[in-house]
Scaffold this active site. Structure first.
Site, PDB file in Angstrom:
ATOM      1  N   SER A 186     -11.779  -0.494  -0.068  1.00  0.00           N
ATOM      2  CA  SER A 186     -12.209  -0.863   1.288  1.00  0.00           C
ATOM      3  C   SER A 186     -13.680  -0.517   1.512  1.00  0.00           C
ATOM      4  CB  SER A 186     -11.359  -0.116   2.319  1.00  0.00           C
ATOM      5  OG  SER A 186      -9.997  -0.368   2.099  1.00  0.00           O
ATOM      6  N   CYS A 190      -5.802   0.817  -0.409  1.00  0.00           N
ATOM      7  CA  CYS A 190      -5.261   0.254   0.840  1.00  0.00           C
ATOM      8  C   CYS A 190      -4.523  -1.057   0.583  1.00  0.00           C
ATOM      9  CB  CYS A 190      -6.396   0.051   1.835  1.00  0.00           C
ATOM     10  SG  CYS A 190      -5.895  -0.826   3.314  1.00  0.00           S
ATOM     11  N   CYS A 220      -1.877   1.176   2.475  1.00  0.00           N
ATOM     12  CA  CYS A 220      -1.615   0.670   3.832  1.00  0.00           C
ATOM     13  C   CYS A 220      -0.857  -0.663   3.855  1.00  0.00           C
ATOM     14  CB  CYS A 220      -2.925   0.457   4.580  1.00  0.00           C
ATOM     15  SG  CYS A 220      -4.248   1.585   4.167  1.00  0.00           S
ATOM     16  N   LYS A 276       2.705  -0.710   2.165  1.00  0.00           N
ATOM     17  CA  LYS A 276       3.495   0.251   2.950  1.00  0.00           C
ATOM     18  C   LYS A 276       3.938  -0.372   4.268  1.00  0.00           C
ATOM     19  CE  LYS A 276       1.693   2.282   5.940  1.00  0.00           C
ATOM     20  NZ  LYS A 276       0.819   3.428   5.819  1.00  0.00           N
ATOM     21  N   TYR A 328       1.487  12.333   5.485  1.00  0.00           N
ATOM     22  CA  TYR A 328       1.655  10.929   5.879  1.00  0.00           C
ATOM     23  C   TYR A 328       2.598  10.192   4.927  1.00  0.00           C
ATOM     24  CZ  TYR A 328      -2.589  10.516   8.904  1.00  0.00           C
ATOM     25  OH  TYR A 328      -3.530  10.602   9.892  1.00  0.00           O
ATOM     26  N   ILE A 329       2.270  10.261   3.632  1.00  0.00           N
ATOM     27  CA  ILE A 329       2.983   9.417   2.670  1.00  0.00           C
ATOM     28  C   ILE A 329       4.451   9.842   2.596  1.00  0.00           C
ATOM     29  CG2 ILE A 329       3.107   8.721   0.239  1.00  0.00           C
ATOM     30  CD1 ILE A 329       0.093   8.906   0.087  1.00  0.00           C
ATOM     31  N   GLU A 372       6.389   8.668   5.755  1.00  0.00           N
ATOM     32  CA  GLU A 372       6.475   7.199   5.798  1.00  0.00           C
ATOM     33  C   GLU A 372       7.507   6.691   4.785  1.00  0.00           C
ATOM     34  OE1 GLU A 372       2.437   5.773   5.371  1.00  0.00           O
ATOM     35  OE2 GLU A 372       2.058   5.986   7.517  1.00  0.00           O
ATOM     36  N   GLY A 431      -0.226  14.819  -1.973  1.00  0.00           N
ATOM     37  CA  GLY A 431      -1.664  14.776  -1.753  1.00  0.00           C
ATOM     38  C   GLY A 431      -2.401  13.951  -2.786  1.00  0.00           C
ATOM     39  N   ALA A 474      -2.292   6.369  12.905  1.00  0.00           N
ATOM     40  CA  ALA A 474      -0.848   6.164  13.071  1.00  0.00           C
ATOM     41  C   ALA A 474      -0.142   6.607  11.811  1.00  0.00           C
ATOM     42  CB  ALA A 474      -0.556   4.693  13.348  1.00  0.00           C
ATOM     43  N   HIS A 484       4.324  -3.864  33.719  1.00  0.00           N
ATOM     44  CA  HIS A 484       5.752  -3.577  33.856  1.00  0.00           C
ATOM     45  C   HIS A 484       6.592  -4.770  33.416  1.00  0.00           C
ATOM     46  CE1 HIS A 484       9.133  -1.392  35.448  1.00  0.00           C
ATOM     47  NE2 HIS A 484       9.535  -2.488  36.079  1.00  0.00           N
ATOM     48  N   GLU A 507       3.306   1.688  29.868  1.00  0.00           N
ATOM     49  CA  GLU A 507       2.845   1.944  31.244  1.00  0.00           C
ATOM     50  C   GLU A 507       2.978   3.429  31.603  1.00  0.00           C
ATOM     51  OE1 GLU A 507       5.242   0.203  34.513  1.00  0.00           O
ATOM     52  OE2 GLU A 507       6.831  -0.093  33.063  1.00  0.00           O
TER      53      GLU A 507
HETATM   54  P1  NDP Z   1      -1.349  14.882   2.574  1.00  0.00           P
HETATM   55  O1  NDP Z   1      -2.484  15.714   2.132  1.00  0.00           O
HETATM   56  O2  NDP Z   1      -1.348  14.329   3.946  1.00  0.00           O
HETATM   57  O3  NDP Z   1       0.016  15.678   2.377  1.00  0.00           O
HETATM   58  C1  NDP Z   1       0.333  16.307   1.192  1.00  0.00           C
HETATM   59  C2  NDP Z   1       1.611  17.079   1.374  1.00  0.00           C
HETATM   60  O4  NDP Z   1       2.007  17.633   0.122  1.00  0.00           O
HETATM   61  C3  NDP Z   1       1.482  18.228   2.357  1.00  0.00           C
HETATM   62  O5  NDP Z   1       2.635  18.248   3.154  1.00  0.00           O
HETATM   63  C4  NDP Z   1       1.402  19.444   1.446  1.00  0.00           C
HETATM   64  O6  NDP Z   1       1.939  20.595   2.014  1.00  0.00           O
HETATM   65  C5  NDP Z   1       2.261  19.020   0.280  1.00  0.00           C
HETATM   66  N1  NDP Z   1       1.912  19.720  -0.944  1.00  0.00           N
HETATM   67  C6  NDP Z   1       0.675  19.912  -1.466  1.00  0.00           C
HETATM   68  N2  NDP Z   1       0.759  20.603  -2.616  1.00  0.00           N
HETATM   69  C7  NDP Z   1       2.058  20.866  -2.830  1.00  0.00           C
HETATM   70  C8  NDP Z   1       2.776  21.560  -3.841  1.00  0.00           C
HETATM   71  N3  NDP Z   1       2.150  22.145  -4.856  1.00  0.00           N
HETATM   72  N4  NDP Z   1       4.120  21.633  -3.738  1.00  0.00           N
HETATM   73  C9  NDP Z   1       4.751  21.064  -2.678  1.00  0.00           C
HETATM   74  N5  NDP Z   1       4.135  20.398  -1.706  1.00  0.00           N
HETATM   75  C10 NDP Z   1       2.799  20.302  -1.780  1.00  0.00           C
HETATM   76  O7  NDP Z   1      -1.267  13.759   1.471  1.00  0.00           O
HETATM   77  P2  NDP Z   1      -0.495  12.410   1.352  1.00  0.00           P
HETATM   78  O8  NDP Z   1      -0.262  12.292  -0.103  1.00  0.00           O
HETATM   79  O9  NDP Z   1       0.664  12.315   2.267  1.00  0.00           O
HETATM   80  O10 NDP Z   1      -1.579  11.361   1.843  1.00  0.00           O
HETATM   81  C11 NDP Z   1      -2.942  11.401   1.437  1.00  0.00           C
HETATM   82  C12 NDP Z   1      -3.834  10.904   2.525  1.00  0.00           C
HETATM   83  O11 NDP Z   1      -3.730   9.498   2.619  1.00  0.00           O
HETATM   84  C13 NDP Z   1      -3.466  11.406   3.916  1.00  0.00           C
HETATM   85  O12 NDP Z   1      -4.033  12.644   4.192  1.00  0.00           O
HETATM   86  C14 NDP Z   1      -3.997  10.336   4.814  1.00  0.00           C
HETATM   87  O13 NDP Z   1      -5.317  10.629   5.157  1.00  0.00           O
HETATM   88  C15 NDP Z   1      -3.937   9.090   3.961  1.00  0.00           C
HETATM   89  N6  NDP Z   1      -2.815   8.224   4.391  1.00  0.00           N
HETATM   90  C16 NDP Z   1      -2.885   7.647   5.628  1.00  0.00           C
HETATM   91  C17 NDP Z   1      -1.866   6.862   6.087  1.00  0.00           C
HETATM   92  C18 NDP Z   1      -1.943   6.251   7.440  1.00  0.00           C
HETATM   93  O14 NDP Z   1      -3.021   6.171   7.998  1.00  0.00           O
HETATM   94  N7  NDP Z   1      -0.825   5.829   8.015  1.00  0.00           N
HETATM   95  C19 NDP Z   1      -0.682   6.604   5.272  1.00  0.00           C
HETATM   96  C20 NDP Z   1      -0.693   7.285   4.007  1.00  0.00           C
HETATM   97  C21 NDP Z   1      -1.736   8.056   3.602  1.00  0.00           C
HETATM   98  P3  NDP Z   1       1.136  21.535   3.053  1.00  0.00           P
HETATM   99  O15 NDP Z   1       1.139  20.815   4.357  1.00  0.00           O
HETATM  100  O16 NDP Z   1       1.915  22.777   3.070  1.00  0.00           O
HETATM  101  O17 NDP Z   1      -0.238  21.708   2.476  1.00  0.00           O
END
Ligand code: NDP
Length: 456
Positions: A17, A45, A50, A53, A180-181, A184, A264, A345, A440, A445
């Site tokens: 993107s 994306c 995105c 998904k 997020y992922i 979702e 992540g 979102a 309405h 609203e």
């Molecule tokens: P995130 O960073 O949002 O979440 C990662 C998750 O993995 C967290 O809950 C984290 O826990 C957990 N985690 C990390 N390390 C470990 C581990 N060693 N063992 C177990 N759990 C672990 O990443 P995502 O992969 O969900 O998404 C990446 C990014 O992509 C998002 O931050 C977002 O910005 C973007 N995205 C946006 C979307 C949208 O706009 N709708 C949709 C999908 C992705 P903890 O919280 O404890 O650190």
């Protein structure tokens, strides 16, 4: 070497993107631009994020729609059934179409597309295969890559790169993570009919979001049948006779057909040659950039997921346009890009839409706040019989009356919050919201009819 002696004014690495938008806008400003891409046009994306998904989320919503329809008098001759290959292959066709559009956009803008993985040779040279190109500026827009923690059997876990194209539908599905992922995909596979578990190491998923939103989402997802397991983690995955055996740190063993590790994403910088150039990274490995998106090597620029800001497509697009204005416009921008009040979102079911501060952040930042909230059964569900509920919430700075946060969990929350985000970005007050006449009957609203603070 004079600037006009370079092969290219701007050499972009990565046609996601951010890279595509920067390439097109720079070319429109008169720059000679090339883009190198070794995988697919449109990046995460379009190909594994995105877009597919959202298509799968639509597919999953039909599950509720079929059930809701009965209360409105619809009878189905047979119970609906779901065919995974149809969804998957239709999705593949649509992504191919989008890849073609991206290719034509670049071509139409006069950008040269080079197929292959690029490597930065020095501050002004990039190699792709055996070819070396010189460029006045190099833009690193390579994005991120899913990261899976190391545990016995972790190679049996899928990442979000693979989950869209599974050969067969996982009747039993486990998601690891609480971002997020994770939420979702737990909603998507649950909606499509999998017996779905979500395993998260913390006490409640979606860290960083508004606490009430997280709790409400937890209850709604549980009500829809997602098996939520907090304060536990995956210890190991073994191949069993009838599936994958997932051992959790609390000792439980779950048998499933697929495990998605949504733990992540990391910057996708391996083999790019930036370390040899001494380009600085932060403690998490993201490239450090200044307000003009220049790295510590000033001819090397970077944007998008690789610089570690909000990892969202619209943010990469905004960065691309700002970067091009800084480097190629006659009048550069007078201020850095504003990252405040970026709406987002989460397409779990029901959806979350959010802009501005959470209640917790607002209390810390402003001290005295007012919280207006409404939790209700949407009108549709008076007849559908569904137990799905909706949450709406406004956070107001008491001293200035400015609305500093708006949150929604409910159907089409992203669509609703996109509109509200303009008001929050513009710094409008609760009085401005109150002066707005509602539409309405809608759920939205509520955002202009909440009069009595729920708490201060
Ligand atoms: P995130 O960073 O949002 O979440 C990662 C998750 O993995 C967290 O809950 C984290 O826990 C957990 N985690 C990390 N390390 C470990 C581990 N060693 N063992 C177990 N759990 C672990 O990443 P995502 O992969 O969900 O998404 C990446 C990014 O992509 C998002 O931050 C977002 O910005 C973007 N995205 C946006 C979307 C949208 O706009 N709708 C949709 C999908 C992705 P903890 O919280 O404890 O650190």
């Amino acid at each position: 070497m004079e600037p006009n002696a370079y092969d290219w004014d701007l050499f972009v690495i990565g046609a996601g993107s951010g890279g595509v938008r920067a390439a097109r806008t720079a070319a429109a400003s008169g720059a000679r631009v090339a883009v190198a891409e070794d995988r697919y046009l449109g990046g995460t994306c379009v190909n594994v994020g995105c877009v597919p998904k959202k298509l799968y989320s639509y597919a999953a919503h039909f599950h509720d729609a079929f059930e809701d329809a009965e209360g409105f008098g619809w009878r189905q001759a047979q119970p609906p059934s779901f065919d995974w290959p149809t969804l998957r292959d239709n999705k593949i066709g649509e992504i191919k179409r989008l890849n073609g559009i991206y290719s034509r956009l670049l071509e139409g803008a006069g950008v040269r597309l080079i197929n292959g993985r690029a490597r930065v040779v020095d501050a002004h040279h990039v190699a792709v295969g055996d070819e070396v190109y010189s460029a006045e500026k190099i833009l690193v827009a390579v994005g991120g890559w899913p990261w899976i923690p190391d545990f016995p059997g972790s190679e049996l876990a899928l990442s979000s790169n693979e989950v869209f194209d599974l050969a067969s539908f996982p009747e039993r599905f486990l998601v690891l993570g609480g971002g997020y992922i994770a939420v979702e995909f737990a909603s998507i596979f649950n909606g499509l009919g999998s017996d779905t578990h979500l395993v998260y190491r913390g006490e409640l998923f979606l860290r960083g979001f508004d606490r009430e939103v997280r709790e409400f989402t937890r209850d709604q997802m549980a009500e829809k049948g997602v098996g939520l397991r907090f304060e536990t983690n995956v210890e190991r995955i073994d191949k069993g006779e009838n599936g994958l055996l997932v051992t959790l740190t609390d000792g439980q063993v779950l048998e499933v057909d697929a495990v998605l590790s949504a733990t992540g994403r990391r910057p996708h910088l391996e083999g790019l040659g930036l370390d040899a150039l001494g380009v600085e990274r932060d403690a998490s490995g993201y490239l450090r950039v200044n307000d003009r998106f220049e790295t510590s090597a000033p001819s090397v620029l970077a944007l998008g997921d690789v610089i570690g800001g909000p990892e969202l497509t619209p943010v990469a697009l905004a960065e691309a346009m700002h970067l091009v204005r800084c480097h190629y416009a006659d009048t550069p921008p007078s201020a850095p890009l504003d990252y405040r009040n970026i709406a987002t979102a989460v397409f779990c079911h029901p959806n979350i839409g959010t802009v501005g501060l959470s209640e917790e952040q607002a209390r810390e930042q402003y001290g005295e706040i007012r919280v207006y909230s409404a939790e209700f059964r949407p009108m549709k569900h008076t007849l559908s019989g569904s137990s799905e509920r909706c949450l709406m919430k406004l956070i107001v700075d008491d001293a200035s009356d400015v609305v500093v946060g708006a949150h929604m969990v409910g159907e089409e929350a992203g669509e609703v919050i996109q509109g509200i985000a303009i008001a929050v970005k513009a710094g409008l007050t609760k009085a401005d919201f109150d002066a707005t006449v509602g539409i309405h009957p809608t759920g939205a609203e509520e955002f202009v009819t909440m009069r009595t603070p729920t708490r201060r």
